[in-house]
Design an enzyme around this catalytic site. Structure first.
Site, PDB file in Angstrom:
ATOM      1  N   ARG A  62       0.844  -1.197   0.000  1.00  0.00           N
ATOM      2  CA  ARG A  62       0.000   0.000   0.000  1.00  0.00           C
ATOM      3  C   ARG A  62       0.882   1.252   0.000  1.00  0.00           C
ATOM      4  O   ARG A  62       2.093   1.169   0.228  1.00  0.00           O
ATOM      5  CB  ARG A  62      -0.965   0.001   1.184  1.00  0.00           C
ATOM      6  CG  ARG A  62      -0.309  -0.175   2.561  1.00  0.00           C
ATOM      7  CD  ARG A  62      -1.013   0.596   3.621  1.00  0.00           C
ATOM      8  NE  ARG A  62      -0.904   2.011   3.382  1.00  0.00           N
ATOM      9  CZ  ARG A  62       0.185   2.745   3.676  1.00  0.00           C
ATOM     10  NH1 ARG A  62       1.248   2.192   4.220  1.00  0.00           N
ATOM     11  NH2 ARG A  62       0.218   4.053   3.412  1.00  0.00           N
TER      12      ARG A  62
ATOM     13  N   ALA B 222       3.165   5.340  -3.979  1.00  0.00           N
ATOM     14  CA  ALA B 222       4.454   5.124  -4.633  1.00  0.00           C
ATOM     15  C   ALA B 222       4.847   3.645  -4.577  1.00  0.00           C
ATOM     16  O   ALA B 222       5.369   3.084  -5.545  1.00  0.00           O
ATOM     17  CB  ALA B 222       5.530   5.983  -3.972  1.00  0.00           C
TER      18      ALA B 222
ATOM     19  N   ARG C 198      -6.995  -1.283  -7.327  1.00  0.00           N
ATOM     20  CA  ARG C 198      -7.407  -0.131  -6.513  1.00  0.00           C
ATOM     21  C   ARG C 198      -7.649   1.050  -7.451  1.00  0.00           C
ATOM     22  O   ARG C 198      -6.774   1.383  -8.247  1.00  0.00           O
ATOM     23  CB  ARG C 198      -6.347   0.209  -5.444  1.00  0.00           C
ATOM     24  CG  ARG C 198      -6.211  -0.877  -4.378  1.00  0.00           C
ATOM     25  CD  ARG C 198      -5.411  -0.402  -3.176  1.00  0.00           C
ATOM     26  NE  ARG C 198      -6.163   0.514  -2.342  1.00  0.00           N
ATOM     27  CZ  ARG C 198      -5.623   1.213  -1.352  1.00  0.00           C
ATOM     28  NH1 ARG C 198      -4.326   1.132  -1.101  1.00  0.00           N
ATOM     29  NH2 ARG C 198      -6.374   2.016  -0.608  1.00  0.00           N
TER      30      ARG C 198
ATOM     31  N   CYS D 140      -2.173   9.420   7.982  1.00  0.00           N
ATOM     32  CA  CYS D 140      -1.881   8.177   7.267  1.00  0.00           C
ATOM     33  C   CYS D 140      -0.365   7.939   7.210  1.00  0.00           C
ATOM     34  O   CYS D 140       0.383   8.395   8.086  1.00  0.00           O
ATOM     35  CB  CYS D 140      -2.504   8.172   5.872  1.00  0.00           C
ATOM     36  SG  CYS D 140      -2.667   6.514   5.169  1.00  0.00           S
TER      37      CYS D 140
ATOM     38  N   ASP E  80      -2.838  10.549  -3.073  1.00  0.00           N
ATOM     39  CA  ASP E  80      -3.023   9.388  -3.957  1.00  0.00           C
ATOM     40  C   ASP E  80      -3.268   9.840  -5.386  1.00  0.00           C
ATOM     41  O   ASP E  80      -2.874   9.154  -6.328  1.00  0.00           O
ATOM     42  CB  ASP E  80      -4.151   8.503  -3.439  1.00  0.00           C
ATOM     43  CG  ASP E  80      -3.758   7.888  -2.105  1.00  0.00           C
ATOM     44  OD1 ASP E  80      -3.884   8.578  -1.081  1.00  0.00           O
ATOM     45  OD2 ASP E  80      -3.269   6.746  -2.103  1.00  0.00           O
TER      46      ASP E  80
ATOM     47  N   LYS F 110      -5.982  10.091   1.811  1.00  0.00           N
ATOM     48  CA  LYS F 110      -6.650   9.240   2.804  1.00  0.00           C
ATOM     49  C   LYS F 110      -7.824   9.955   3.459  1.00  0.00           C
ATOM     50  O   LYS F 110      -7.722  11.134   3.818  1.00  0.00           O
ATOM     51  CB  LYS F 110      -5.618   8.817   3.859  1.00  0.00           C
ATOM     52  CG  LYS F 110      -6.098   7.858   4.916  1.00  0.00           C
ATOM     53  CD  LYS F 110      -6.699   6.599   4.360  1.00  0.00           C
ATOM     54  CE  LYS F 110      -5.781   5.877   3.387  1.00  0.00           C
ATOM     55  NZ  LYS F 110      -6.452   4.780   2.647  1.00  0.00           N
TER      56      LYS F 110
HETATM   57  P1  RI2 Z   1       3.022   7.612  -0.754  1.00  0.00           P
HETATM   58  C1  RI2 Z   1      -1.854   6.130   1.040  1.00  0.00           C
HETATM   59  O1  RI2 Z   1      -3.012   5.413   0.686  1.00  0.00           O
HETATM   60  C2  RI2 Z   1      -2.165   7.405   1.810  1.00  0.00           C
HETATM   61  O2  RI2 Z   1      -3.371   8.014   1.421  1.00  0.00           O
HETATM   62  C3  RI2 Z   1      -0.951   8.227   1.476  1.00  0.00           C
HETATM   63  O3  RI2 Z   1      -1.102   9.602   1.737  1.00  0.00           O
HETATM   64  C4  RI2 Z   1      -0.806   7.920  -0.002  1.00  0.00           C
HETATM   65  O4  RI2 Z   1      -1.115   6.528  -0.117  1.00  0.00           O
HETATM   66  C5  RI2 Z   1       0.505   8.262  -0.634  1.00  0.00           C
HETATM   67  O5  RI2 Z   1       1.540   7.415  -0.191  1.00  0.00           O
HETATM   68  P2  RI2 Z   1      -3.254   3.859   1.136  1.00  0.00           P
HETATM   69  O6  RI2 Z   1      -2.513   3.022   0.103  1.00  0.00           O
HETATM   70  O7  RI2 Z   1       3.001   7.351  -2.225  1.00  0.00           O
HETATM   71  O8  RI2 Z   1      -2.748   3.667   2.529  1.00  0.00           O
HETATM   72  O9  RI2 Z   1       3.440   9.018  -0.463  1.00  0.00           O
HETATM   73  O10 RI2 Z   1      -4.745   3.655   1.015  1.00  0.00           O
HETATM   74  O11 RI2 Z   1       3.848   6.595  -0.002  1.00  0.00           O
END
Ligand code: RI2
Length: 321
Positions: A23, A26, A66, A131, A200, A211
């Site tokens: 998750r 990136a 997703r 998050c 996201d 989030k």
């Molecule tokens: P990076 C996460 O989503 C959060 O919403 C977070 O802000 C976003 O991804 C970006 O994450 P989830 O996968 O790419 O937990 O900055 O639903 O790591």
């Protein structure tokens, strides 16, 4: 599924993304690019066309996991766009190389973004996080590397509590951390210098999709005069929004909020209410002070210029061909 099955490792990556074992926007993009490389490397296709078909099918399986984090389709598009060749070996090689280039660029972009974001943080600042975002954390890391002292108030982030991952990472770097439940955020906004979140997806009008809970936090921050900084590599820019499409908000299973046992334990009418579990919300640009990317920082309203530069006005969908 069509006549060609995707490689089991690709199916496993897709499953891990869907269940959030993998998750974070990136990290998802990185895994998706890696999965396409695996499909190419492990395939026993007997023609370049057959291998291309397999790669498109792998991209489709990954794409459907997703719907909100645009880094996923952006990663698939990048890798697919750089695949060519007249032989199986040539197609295989170009796919593996293209995925490696994407993954390398992703790392570099995050490091560069971190340096830009760190310039907004002063020695002694406290950030409030929501998050777990590797892009947001890269800003803190770069500030620490510049010798600044940074403290953090970390929101728990229901229902999956990714705030715990943020707290763990920050502690590993020696940052003093205060963990709070989401509903305590407003109470602690007086004590922070920046709200620092990831994204996201970012829409052409500068809206930030992140989030669930980000928008309420940003509105409260504006009320308190606390600046909101969004750390987002350019792969978070959503090209479809240039042509009027909106970003789909992922709805997740209700058991993330209430388990079957908890529902059963409710007296009276346990099935008599509905549970909604949106994973993300939309923060309008007027609540965001800066979007920090590897190409510099932007006021949210001007991010559309960057998007046009990077994507033009049309986006392809290689998994649909
Ligand atoms: P990076 C996460 O989503 C959060 O919403 C977070 O802000 C976003 O991804 C970006 O994450 P989830 O996968 O790419 O937990 O900055 O639903 O790591």
């Amino acid at each position: 599924m069509s006549e060609h099955d995707v490689h089991p490792d690709v199916a496993e990556t897709a499953d891990d993304i869907a269940t959030m074992e993998i998750r974070g926007a990136a990290t998802i993009a990185n895994a998706a690019a890696g999965a396409l490389a695996t499909q190419a490397r492990e395939s026993d296709a007997d023609s370049p066309e057959a291998l291309l078909t397999e790669l498109r099918e792998a991209a489709k399986v990954l794409y459907e996991t997703r719907p909100t984090a645009v880094s996923l389709p952006n990663a698939l598009r990048f890798v697919m766009a750089h695949i060519d060749g007249d032989t199986v070996e040539a197609v295989r090689k170009s796919a593996v190389e293209s995925a490696a280039t994407f993954q390398r660029d992703l790392d570099h972009a995050q490091d560069r973004l971190g340096e830009v974001g760190a310039n907004r943080l002063r020695d002694g600042d406290t950030v409030m996080t929501h998050c777990h975002s590797t892009d947001a954390l890269s800003c803190v890391k770069a500030a620490l590397d510049q010798g600044k002292h940074i403290e953090a108030i970390v929101k728990e982030t229901r229902p999956r509590k990714q705030g715990h991952i943020t707290a763990e990472q920050l502690r590993e770097w020696g940052v003093p951390v205060t963990l709070v439940v989401d509903s305590a955020a407003r109470r602690y906004l007086n004590d922070v210098d920046h709200v620092l979140v990831g994204a996201d997806s970012i829409a052409a009008d500068g809206s930030v999709i992140n989030k669930i809970g980000t928008s309420g936090l940003a509105v409260n921050a504006r009320d308190r005069g606390t600046p909101v900084m969004v750390a987002a590599q350019t792969i978070k820019l959503h090209p479809d929004t240039l042509t009027g499409h909106t970003v789909e908000i992922e709805m997740r299973d209700e058991t993330e909020i209430i388990s079957d046992e908890e529902r059963e334990a409710i007296q009276g009418d346990p099935d008599g209410f509905t549970v909604r579990n949106p994973a993300f919300d939309v923060t309008p640009p007027r609540y965001v002070d800066a979007i920090v990317t590897e190409r510099g920082q932007f006021p949210p309203e001007s991010v559309v210029v960057l998007m046009r530069d990077l994507f033009g006005s049309e986006t392809d969908r290689p998994w649909e061909v």
